[in-house]
Design a protein around this motif. Structure first.
Motif, PDB file in Angstrom:
ATOM      1  N   TYR A 113       0.918  -1.182  -0.095  1.00 12.69           N
ATOM      2  CA  TYR A 113       0.000  -0.178   0.038  1.00 12.69           C
ATOM      3  C   TYR A 113       0.953   1.257  -0.011  1.00 12.69           C
ATOM      4  O   TYR A 113       1.811   1.629   1.126  1.00 12.69           O
ATOM      5  N   THR A 114       1.142   1.896  -1.012  1.00  9.91           N
ATOM      6  CA  THR A 114       1.779   3.074  -1.241  1.00  9.91           C
ATOM      7  C   THR A 114       1.103   4.055  -0.630  1.00  9.91           C
ATOM      8  O   THR A 114       0.195   4.616  -0.907  1.00  9.91           O
ATOM      9  N   LEU A 115       1.823   4.635   0.731  1.00  3.80           N
ATOM     10  CA  LEU A 115       1.050   5.506   1.427  1.00  3.80           C
ATOM     11  C   LEU A 115       1.168   7.045   1.058  1.00  3.80           C
ATOM     12  O   LEU A 115       2.227   7.426   0.852  1.00  3.80           O
ATOM     13  N   HIS A 116       0.071   7.785   1.183  1.00  2.00           N
ATOM     14  CA  HIS A 116      -0.045   9.138   1.168  1.00  2.00           C
ATOM     15  C   HIS A 116      -1.143   9.530   1.772  1.00  2.00           C
ATOM     16  O   HIS A 116      -2.148   8.938   2.136  1.00  2.00           O
ATOM     17  N   ILE A 117      -1.002  10.852   2.500  1.00  3.68           N
ATOM     18  CA  ILE A 117      -1.756  11.225   3.567  1.00  3.68           C
ATOM     19  C   ILE A 117      -2.131  12.732   3.180  1.00  3.68           C
ATOM     20  O   ILE A 117      -1.291  13.469   2.827  1.00  3.68           O
ATOM     21  N   ASP A 118      -3.544  13.261   3.191  1.00  2.06           N
ATOM     22  CA  ASP A 118      -3.895  14.592   3.048  1.00  2.06           C
ATOM     23  C   ASP A 118      -4.253  15.126   4.563  1.00  2.06           C
ATOM     24  O   ASP A 118      -4.364  14.523   5.616  1.00  2.06           O
ATOM     25  N   LEU A 176       5.943  12.578   1.208  1.00  3.53           N
ATOM     26  CA  LEU A 176       6.328  11.672   2.291  1.00  3.53           C
ATOM     27  C   LEU A 176       7.415  10.871   2.142  1.00  3.53           C
ATOM     28  O   LEU A 176       8.184  10.759   3.088  1.00  3.53           O
ATOM     29  N   ALA A 177       8.059  10.754   1.022  1.00  2.08           N
ATOM     30  CA  ALA A 177       9.270   9.908   0.827  1.00  2.08           C
ATOM     31  C   ALA A 177      10.519  10.659   0.942  1.00  2.08           C
ATOM     32  O   ALA A 177      11.570  10.290   1.346  1.00  2.08           O
ATOM     33  N   VAL A 178      10.335  11.862   0.216  1.00  2.00           N
ATOM     34  CA  VAL A 178      11.493  12.760   0.005  1.00  2.00           C
ATOM     35  C   VAL A 178      11.408  14.097   0.355  1.00  2.00           C
ATOM     36  O   VAL A 178      10.306  14.563   0.574  1.00  2.00           O
ATOM     37  N   SER A 179      12.435  14.829   0.827  1.00  2.00           N
ATOM     38  CA  SER A 179      12.425  16.212   1.200  1.00  2.00           C
ATOM     39  C   SER A 179      11.728  17.317   0.043  1.00  2.00           C
ATOM     40  O   SER A 179      11.908  16.783  -1.150  1.00  2.00           O
ATOM     41  N   PRO A 180      11.205  18.245   0.407  1.00  2.00           N
ATOM     42  CA  PRO A 180      10.508  18.962  -0.617  1.00  2.00           C
ATOM     43  C   PRO A 180      11.797  19.483  -1.481  1.00  2.00           C
ATOM     44  O   PRO A 180      11.484  19.725  -2.746  1.00  2.00           O
ATOM     45  N   THR A 181      13.053  19.933  -1.067  1.00  2.00           N
ATOM     46  CA  THR A 181      14.166  20.057  -2.033  1.00  2.00           C
ATOM     47  C   THR A 181      14.228  19.018  -3.150  1.00  2.00           C
ATOM     48  O   THR A 181      14.524  19.159  -4.378  1.00  2.00           O
ATOM     49  N   ALA A 182      14.445  17.860  -2.578  1.00  2.00           N
ATOM     50  CA  ALA A 182      14.482  16.543  -3.456  1.00  2.00           C
ATOM     51  C   ALA A 182      13.390  16.511  -4.267  1.00  2.00           C
ATOM     52  O   ALA A 182      13.717  16.251  -5.584  1.00  2.00           O
ATOM     53  N   MET A 183      12.270  16.826  -3.898  1.00  2.00           N
ATOM     54  CA  MET A 183      11.169  16.538  -4.893  1.00  2.00           C
ATOM     55  C   MET A 183      11.132  17.532  -5.940  1.00  2.00           C
ATOM     56  O   MET A 183      10.804  16.957  -7.211  1.00  2.00           O
TER      57      MET A 183
END
Length: 435
Positions: A316-321, A398-405
């Motif tokens: 289950y690839t997790l995303h949260i709002d 969720l997986a990476v930092s805002p800079t990385a994304m």
């Protein structure tokens, strides 16, 4: 000027810079048609969000209507801000915070996404304690809504699953394809070949007006083809170059051969309509796509279907709002008491029962009855509970930092939007993951 005030102002400046050119141009009028909302006032709970149409609009309207009925004494100012992938919303929020004029709350992602709001988020721990949220929400949501110092800065509203493959039942039946038989990327490609050979439909719908959709597709291909460990090695910035290159090659094959010719000018809503109109066989999206099917009165397992993206069964690839709790330079929220009432309601069972079924997400509440969310989401709740792995989503905070994304999106734009430069994209993505 106090040290606290100085640090907070500096943080806001850095945060605005992190939004990139679009955010900076907002002051120069490039986004002058985007309403920034102004000052909601100390007695008004001002909410900014990006759900302006379809399933999102229906879901947020249900939630705000429920709140207004539950708290008729609270003055509210709900401001929807449109724009693909929340681009305009993020710019408006960054501008407001940098000008020391925060809204009461805004819709956004928790987890590592908090990093770009460091120093401008307040403490909601009292709400979490008073409402018993730490015991009534899934542990992933509890962890994601805490900042590095252990304070709660947001309340979750629902969880989206990202390793989804949706399909038009009419198209796959006409093509002679059984989606449940696909267990690998090679199976998916074979199925898309059958669609191309036996129907007039497009094998896979894909939106490409923004780079996040391609980054999202790459992420699920990496997970499905190379496995959970390879995916986590990459998102944790620990390497995995061979797996990344292999996943990019497969992603490039899909984008080069199986998507609409006008994908570059199509947004998410337009691409998903191809499934609803039986003009495409498959689409990879989060389960917000299912929210659109529901609000368009399409029936699960009759008009549309779902399988986990091939190779990701048992995950289950997790995303949260969530809704975030911002503060000004003095560390104060514009309407603290009213905002905390909103947070209490958004995290309540009633609030999630109103919002989640229409949005196509599952509740983060552990006491929710799956039967209240319809057959598809009931299955998704069961899949979440039984998942062997719950990897964090790559393209949604969720997986990476805002800079990385942000850097990864730049890599997609520059190296992987056609032609598909696997080597350059792999190098760029691997470097970005280390940020």
């Amino acid at each position: 000027m106090s040290e606290k005030h100085s640090n907070s102002t500096l943080t806001r400046r850095r945060m605005l810079q992190a939004t990139g050119a679009a955010g900076a141009l907002g002051f120069a009028g490039c986004l002058s048609n985007v309403t920034d909302g102004g000052d909601g006032g100390s007695n008004t709970m001002e909410l900014l969000h990006g759900w302006t149409g379809g399933d999102g609009k229906a879901a947020i309207n249900a939630l705000t209507d429920g709140f207004d009925e539950a708290y008729p004494d609270v003055e509210t100012d709900y401001k929807p801000i449109g724009g693909g992938g929340n681009t305009n919303l993020n710019t408006v929020v960054a501008n407001r915070l940098s000008q020391n004029n925060p809204p009461s709350t805004f819709a956004g992602w928790p987890g590592k996404n908090f990093q770009k709001y460091e120093g401008v988020l307040g403490d909601l721990t009292s709400v979490w304690e008073d409402e018993g949220f730490m015991d009534s929400h899934i542990q992933e949501a509890v962890d994601a809504c805490q900042t590095d110092d252990g304070n709660f800065a947001a309340v979750p509203i629902g969880s989206h699953r990202l390793n989804c493959l949706f399909y038009s039942t009419d198209v796959v039946e006409a093509a002679g394809v059984d989606p449940n038989s696909m267990s690998s990327l090679s199976d998916l490609i074979s199925a898309m070949d059958q669609v191309a050979a036996n129907t007039e439909a497009v094998p896979m719908a894909q939106a490409m007006t923004a780079p996040w959709t391609t980054l999202q597709l790459f992420g699920v291909v990496l997970l499905g083809q190379e496995g959970y460990d390879s995916y986590m090695t990459f998102v944790n910035g620990e390497g995995g170059g061979d797996a990344v290159r292999s996943a990019l090659e497969t992603t490039g094959t899909i984008l080069s051969n199986y998507i609409p010719s006008d994908a570059a000018s199509s947004n998410l809503t337009q691409s998903n309509e191809l499934i609803m109109n039986d003009e495409a066989a498959f689409i990879h999206q989060g389960n917000w796509a299912a929210g659109a099917y529901r609000t368009n009165d399409l029936t699960y397992n009759e008009d549309w279907g779902f399988v986990p993206f091939p190779g990701t069964e048992g995950m289950y690839t997790l995303h949260i709002d969530s809704f975030l709790y911002p503060t000004n330079n003095s560390g104060e929220n514009p309407s603290p008491e009213a905002t905390k009432k909103w947070m209490s309601y958004a995290g309540s069972l009633e609030g999630q029962q109103l919002f989640d079924p229409l949005k196509g997400c599952i509740p983060t509440r552990t006491d929710a009855n799956p039967e209240d969310f319809g057959p598809y989401l009931a299955e998704t709740i069961e899949d979440f509970q039984n998942a062997e792995e719950r990897p964090p989503t790559l393209a949604h905070g969720l997986a990476v930092s805002p800079t990385a994304m942000s850097q990864m999106k730049e890599v997609i734009t520059n190296e992987f939007t056609g032609p598909y430069n696997v080597d350059a994209a792999a190098t760029g993505l691997l470097e970005a993951a280390q940020q």
